[in-house]
Design a protein around this motif. Sequence first.
Motif, PDB file in Angstrom:
ATOM      1  N   HIS A  20       0.816  -1.217   0.000  1.00  0.00           N
ATOM      2  CA  HIS A  20       0.000   0.000   0.000  1.00  0.00           C
ATOM      3  C   HIS A  20       0.851   1.269   0.000  1.00  0.00           C
ATOM      4  O   HIS A  20       0.544   2.234   0.713  1.00  0.00           O
ATOM      5  N   THR A  21       1.887   1.291  -0.823  1.00  0.00           N
ATOM      6  CA  THR A  21       2.780   2.448  -0.846  1.00  0.00           C
ATOM      7  C   THR A  21       2.030   3.725  -1.237  1.00  0.00           C
ATOM      8  O   THR A  21       2.277   4.783  -0.658  1.00  0.00           O
ATOM      9  N   ASP A  22       1.131   3.638  -2.195  1.00  0.00           N
ATOM     10  CA  ASP A  22       0.367   4.828  -2.594  1.00  0.00           C
ATOM     11  C   ASP A  22      -0.559   5.288  -1.471  1.00  0.00           C
ATOM     12  O   ASP A  22      -0.771   6.489  -1.292  1.00  0.00           O
ATOM     13  N   ASP A  23      -1.113   4.348  -0.722  1.00  0.00           N
ATOM     14  CA  ASP A  23      -2.007   4.694   0.390  1.00  0.00           C
ATOM     15  C   ASP A  23      -1.260   5.483   1.454  1.00  0.00           C
ATOM     16  O   ASP A  23      -1.813   6.422   2.050  1.00  0.00           O
ATOM     17  N   ALA A  74      -6.787  -6.613  14.736  1.00  0.00           N
ATOM     18  CA  ALA A  74      -7.906  -6.406  13.812  1.00  0.00           C
ATOM     19  C   ALA A  74      -8.320  -4.938  13.771  1.00  0.00           C
ATOM     20  O   ALA A  74      -8.676  -4.408  12.707  1.00  0.00           O
ATOM     21  N   SER A  75      -8.249  -4.270  14.891  1.00  0.00           N
ATOM     22  CA  SER A  75      -8.628  -2.854  14.915  1.00  0.00           C
ATOM     23  C   SER A  75      -7.606  -1.993  14.176  1.00  0.00           C
ATOM     24  O   SER A  75      -7.956  -0.929  13.663  1.00  0.00           O
ATOM     25  N   ILE A  76      -6.370  -2.444  14.098  1.00  0.00           N
ATOM     26  CA  ILE A  76      -5.369  -1.704  13.334  1.00  0.00           C
ATOM     27  C   ILE A  76      -5.786  -1.655  11.869  1.00  0.00           C
ATOM     28  O   ILE A  76      -5.813  -0.593  11.256  1.00  0.00           O
ATOM     29  N   ARG A  77      -6.129  -2.801  11.311  1.00  0.00           N
ATOM     30  CA  ARG A  77      -6.539  -2.843   9.907  1.00  0.00           C
ATOM     31  C   ARG A  77      -7.756  -1.950   9.684  1.00  0.00           C
ATOM     32  O   ARG A  77      -7.788  -1.160   8.742  1.00  0.00           O
ATOM     33  N   ARG A  78      -8.734  -2.057  10.548  1.00  0.00           N
ATOM     34  CA  ARG A  78      -9.952  -1.247  10.409  1.00  0.00           C
ATOM     35  C   ARG A  78      -9.611   0.245  10.411  1.00  0.00           C
ATOM     36  O   ARG A  78     -10.107   1.012   9.583  1.00  0.00           O
ATOM     37  N   GLU A  79      -8.753   0.661  11.305  1.00  0.00           N
ATOM     38  CA  GLU A  79      -8.420   2.078  11.418  1.00  0.00           C
ATOM     39  C   GLU A  79      -7.549   2.575  10.273  1.00  0.00           C
ATOM     40  O   GLU A  79      -7.716   3.709   9.820  1.00  0.00           O
ATOM     41  N   VAL A  80      -6.641   1.747   9.783  1.00  0.00           N
ATOM     42  CA  VAL A  80      -5.831   2.153   8.628  1.00  0.00           C
ATOM     43  C   VAL A  80      -6.740   2.350   7.415  1.00  0.00           C
ATOM     44  O   VAL A  80      -6.618   3.342   6.689  1.00  0.00           O
ATOM     45  N   VAL A  81      -7.663   1.429   7.192  1.00  0.00           N
ATOM     46  CA  VAL A  81      -8.590   1.562   6.062  1.00  0.00           C
ATOM     47  C   VAL A  81      -9.471   2.798   6.230  1.00  0.00           C
ATOM     48  O   VAL A  81      -9.680   3.570   5.280  1.00  0.00           O
ATOM     49  N   ALA A  82      -9.974   3.035   7.438  1.00  0.00           N
ATOM     50  CA  ALA A  82     -10.804   4.222   7.687  1.00  0.00           C
ATOM     51  C   ALA A  82     -10.005   5.496   7.458  1.00  0.00           C
ATOM     52  O   ALA A  82     -10.516   6.465   6.863  1.00  0.00           O
ATOM     53  N   LEU A  83      -8.769   5.516   7.900  1.00  0.00           N
ATOM     54  CA  LEU A  83      -7.926   6.691   7.721  1.00  0.00           C
ATOM     55  C   LEU A  83      -7.652   6.929   6.242  1.00  0.00           C
ATOM     56  O   LEU A  83      -7.747   8.061   5.752  1.00  0.00           O
TER      57      LEU A  83
END
Length: 98
Positions: A20-23, A74-83
């Motif tokens: 996810h370098t662009d992200d 699991a919350s890390i993934r959720r928060e990275v996607v939300a961010l």
Amino acid sequence: MTTFDDAVIKAVTGHMNGDHTDDNLVIVRAFAEPTATAATMTGLDAEAGIWSATVDGVERTVRVEWRGELTDRASIRREVVALYTAAAAKLGIAADTH
């Protein structure tokens, strides 16, 4: 405050920098350094993600706070996607699906 062990941080940053370098750059441009030309995730804690951003040829460390609480992996993934989704919206670009 929840803390994450080095193996979790290494896995998350490795995934973000490998897949996810662009992200990373979208997040940094939206919430920290609008003129950044590159960004690499270097760490995280329960309050924020940490990136190394290149601005005018100089690397800077930036922290971007999560939008919600991190309590487990699991919350890390959720928060990275939300961010990322919020960053894309702020910049007016189409968000990739994750």
